[in-house]
Design a protein around this motif. Sequence first.
Motif, PDB file in Angstrom:
ATOM      1  N   UNK A 125     -16.282 -35.286 -77.774  1.00 19.66           N
ATOM      2  CA  UNK A 125     -16.417 -36.523 -78.448  1.00 19.66           C
ATOM      3  C   UNK A 125     -16.476 -36.420 -79.990  1.00 19.66           C
ATOM      4  N   UNK A 126     -16.299 -35.195 -80.528  1.00 17.88           N
ATOM      5  CA  UNK A 126     -16.394 -35.226 -82.061  1.00 17.88           C
ATOM      6  C   UNK A 126     -15.296 -34.235 -82.642  1.00 17.88           C
ATOM      7  N   UNK A 127     -14.978 -34.248 -83.874  1.00 22.63           N
ATOM      8  CA  UNK A 127     -13.999 -33.525 -84.422  1.00 22.63           C
ATOM      9  C   UNK A 127     -14.600 -32.839 -85.988  1.00 22.63           C
ATOM     10  N   UNK A 128     -13.870 -32.268 -86.363  1.00 19.81           N
ATOM     11  CA  UNK A 128     -14.356 -31.589 -87.710  1.00 19.81           C
ATOM     12  C   UNK A 128     -13.113 -31.387 -88.588  1.00 19.81           C
ATOM     13  N   UNK A 129     -13.102 -31.061 -89.823  1.00 13.20           N
ATOM     14  CA  UNK A 129     -11.825 -30.364 -90.545  1.00 13.20           C
ATOM     15  C   UNK A 129     -11.599 -29.042 -90.249  1.00 13.20           C
ATOM     16  N   UNK A 130     -10.540 -28.647 -90.616  1.00 16.12           N
ATOM     17  CA  UNK A 130     -10.433 -27.046 -90.463  1.00 16.12           C
ATOM     18  C   UNK A 130     -11.363 -26.233 -90.991  1.00 16.12           C
ATOM     19  N   UNK A 131     -11.843 -26.421 -92.006  1.00 21.05           N
ATOM     20  CA  UNK A 131     -12.692 -25.632 -92.856  1.00 21.05           C
ATOM     21  C   UNK A 131     -14.207 -26.065 -92.943  1.00 21.05           C
ATOM     22  N   UNK A 132     -14.400 -27.121 -92.100  1.00 23.62           N
ATOM     23  CA  UNK A 132     -15.744 -27.776 -92.188  1.00 23.62           C
ATOM     24  C   UNK A 132     -16.683 -26.829 -91.080  1.00 23.62           C
ATOM     25  N   UNK A 133     -16.227 -26.511 -90.003  1.00 25.66           N
ATOM     26  CA  UNK A 133     -17.000 -25.991 -89.071  1.00 25.66           C
ATOM     27  C   UNK A 133     -17.625 -26.748 -88.093  1.00 25.66           C
ATOM     28  N   UNK A 134     -18.320 -26.230 -87.187  1.00 27.02           N
ATOM     29  CA  UNK A 134     -19.258 -26.849 -86.220  1.00 27.02           C
ATOM     30  C   UNK A 134     -20.256 -27.971 -86.972  1.00 27.02           C
ATOM     31  N   UNK A 135     -20.805 -27.286 -87.923  1.00 26.93           N
ATOM     32  CA  UNK A 135     -21.795 -28.180 -88.750  1.00 26.93           C
ATOM     33  C   UNK A 135     -21.133 -29.630 -89.483  1.00 26.93           C
ATOM     34  N   UNK A 136     -19.898 -29.581 -89.547  1.00 24.95           N
ATOM     35  CA  UNK A 136     -19.296 -30.847 -90.197  1.00 24.95           C
ATOM     36  C   UNK A 136     -18.625 -31.858 -89.059  1.00 24.95           C
ATOM     37  N   UNK A 137     -19.332 -31.744 -87.861  1.00 27.24           N
ATOM     38  CA  UNK A 137     -18.633 -32.664 -86.886  1.00 27.24           C
ATOM     39  C   UNK A 137     -19.166 -34.087 -87.025  1.00 27.24           C
TER      40      UNK A 137
END
Length: 143
Positions: A125-137
């Motif tokens: 249900x979530x996404x993040x940037x290629x360099x953000x990682x899981x924490x940036x969901x």
Amino acid sequence: MDVRLFTLAEANALLPELKIQLARLQALVRELEHRLEALHLKKKEYRKRKHAGSGGRPEYGTEDPFFLDESRIEFLRMEAELIIGNFKRNGVLLKSVFPGLLDFPSVVDGKQVLICWKEGEERATCYHGWHDGYQGRRPHPDA
């Protein structure tokens, strides 16, 4: 190399099969760790006995006492690599085995991102940037 892009629906449609593959991979990794530890202890004990007895040199023609254990470990390793390869062939990024963490390349608002799924979640249900990682969901707009 072309990157396969997933919609949220496509990622979630693959999840049931990927969860099965992940569970199999986790079982293989656990078994590999167990067998490697047991082999290490077996070799340590073997070296102690050899050192105490015959001077440490095996006789010509003596069967390798570790062949079967090492062969099983190699087979398990190959099976694990095959499963990891299946993730890659599907275009899915296996980020972590424990806990299971999968990323699906996608596009949201014209930007390349990764739809992410973590073991224990029913669906992605979530996404993040290629360099953000899981924490940036962030919540996916189609979720």
